[in-house]
Design a protein around this motif. Structure first.
Motif, PDB file in Angstrom:
ATOM      1  N   LEU A 134      35.745  29.529  47.657  1.00 48.99           N
ATOM      2  CA  LEU A 134      34.500  29.945  47.050  1.00 48.99           C
ATOM      3  C   LEU A 134      34.525  31.440  46.804  1.00 48.99           C
ATOM      4  O   LEU A 134      35.414  32.131  47.302  1.00 48.99           O
ATOM      5  N   SER A 135      33.570  31.926  46.032  1.00 49.98           N
ATOM      6  CA  SER A 135      33.521  33.364  45.772  1.00 49.98           C
ATOM      7  C   SER A 135      32.955  34.083  46.992  1.00 49.98           C
ATOM      8  O   SER A 135      32.187  33.494  47.767  1.00 49.98           O
ATOM      9  N   PRO A 136      33.313  35.348  47.169  1.00 50.38           N
ATOM     10  CA  PRO A 136      32.739  36.104  48.289  1.00 50.38           C
ATOM     11  C   PRO A 136      31.203  36.148  48.236  1.00 50.38           C
ATOM     12  O   PRO A 136      30.546  36.051  49.268  1.00 50.38           O
ATOM     13  N   GLU A 137      30.648  36.241  47.027  1.00 52.02           N
ATOM     14  CA  GLU A 137      29.188  36.281  46.901  1.00 52.02           C
ATOM     15  C   GLU A 137      28.566  34.968  47.365  1.00 52.02           C
ATOM     16  O   GLU A 137      27.533  34.954  48.024  1.00 52.02           O
ATOM     17  N   ARG A 138      29.198  33.851  47.008  1.00 52.46           N
ATOM     18  CA  ARG A 138      28.675  32.536  47.426  1.00 52.46           C
ATOM     19  C   ARG A 138      28.799  32.387  48.939  1.00 52.46           C
ATOM     20  O   ARG A 138      27.903  31.850  49.594  1.00 52.46           O
ATOM     21  N   LEU A 139      29.897  32.862  49.508  1.00 54.66           N
ATOM     22  CA  LEU A 139      30.078  32.841  50.962  1.00 54.66           C
ATOM     23  C   LEU A 139      28.924  33.579  51.637  1.00 54.66           C
ATOM     24  O   LEU A 139      28.297  33.063  52.566  1.00 54.66           O
ATOM     25  N   ALA A 140      28.629  34.775  51.155  1.00 52.17           N
ATOM     26  CA  ALA A 140      27.539  35.569  51.739  1.00 52.17           C
ATOM     27  C   ALA A 140      26.191  34.879  51.552  1.00 52.17           C
ATOM     28  O   ALA A 140      25.372  34.826  52.472  1.00 52.17           O
ATOM     29  N   GLU A 141      25.988  34.315  50.376  1.00 49.42           N
ATOM     30  CA  GLU A 141      24.719  33.639  50.079  1.00 49.42           C
ATOM     31  C   GLU A 141      24.519  32.418  50.987  1.00 49.42           C
ATOM     32  O   GLU A 141      23.443  32.245  51.565  1.00 49.42           O
ATOM     33  N   LEU A 142      25.545  31.594  51.124  1.00 50.21           N
ATOM     34  CA  LEU A 142      25.431  30.362  51.920  1.00 50.21           C
ATOM     35  C   LEU A 142      25.219  30.637  53.411  1.00 50.21           C
ATOM     36  O   LEU A 142      24.652  29.816  54.123  1.00 50.21           O
TER      37      LEU A 142
END
Length: 160
Positions: A134-142
Motif C-alpha cells: 500500500l502507499s505510505p499515505e494509506r498506511l498512515a490513514e488506516l
C-alpha cells in the motif's frame, strides 16, 4: 490469531487490500525484500518502543535507523526497545510479523518520513510470511498514524 486479526482489519477497513502470504519467511528486511521483489528500504518495518510508560509503534523504511537525538527531540526521552515477549503481548504479532494492523488494543502509531520516498511500501501483516502492499499515505490513514522524522538519513547506497 495475529494473521487472522490482520485479515479481519483489512476486510473491515480496506477490503481492496489483500494480505499476501509467501512460502518463504519475510521475517527480516532482506528476506522480505527478496520475497516481495522490492528494495530493502521499501519494506515498512514496525518497531515497538517504550518511552516512559508509553508504548508506541514506529513504522519506518526497512533500511532506516532510529536517530536517538531526533527521537528525543520529538518525544522528550530516549526510546527503549521492547523484548520479543512484550511485543507479542502488546501487538499479538510475532517479531518478524509486527505491524500496526489488527492490534488487540489501540497503540499510537507514527510513520517516519523515510517511507515517503516510495509510492508503495510493504509492511508485515501479522505473521513472519505475510505482508501487504500500500502507499505510505494509506498506511498512515488506516492506522491513524502521525508523521514524524525520527530516523537517520539513509546512506545513498541503501536508497537503491
Amino acid at each position: 490469531m495475529s494473521l487472522e486479526s490482520v485479515r479481519a482489519f483489512f476486510v473491515q477497513n480496506a477490503p481492496d487490500i489483500d494480505v499476501i502470504i509467501t512460502e518463504k519467511s519475510s521475517a527480516t528486511v532482506p528476506l522480505a525484500a527478496e520475497a516481495h521483489g522490492v528494495e530493502p528500504a521499501q519494506i515498512a518495518k514496525t518497531i515497538c518502543l517504550c518511552v516512559g510508560e508509553q508504548v508506541m509503534l514506529v513504522v519506518a523504511a526497512g533500511t532506516a535507523r532510529l536517530d536517538n537525538r531526533k527521537f528525543k527531540d520529538m518525544f522528550g526521552a530516549k526510546p527503549r526497545m521492547l523484548g520479543a515477549e512484550e511485543v507479542v503481548e502488546l501487538t499479538s504479532h510475532p517479531v518478524g510479523g509486527v505491524c500496526p494492523f489488527g492490534l488487540p488494543a489501540p497503540l499510537p502509531v507514527f510513520c517516519d518520513a523515510s517511507l515517503r520516498q516510495f509510492d508503495e511500501v510493504v509492511p508485515a501483516a501479522g505473521a513472519i510470511n505475510a505482508a501487504v502492499r500500500l502507499s505510505p499515505e494509506r498506511l498512515a490513514e488506516l492506522t491513524d498514524a502521525k508523521w514524524v522524522d525520527v530516523c537517520q538519513a539513509a546512506p545513498a547506497e541503501a536508497m537503491g
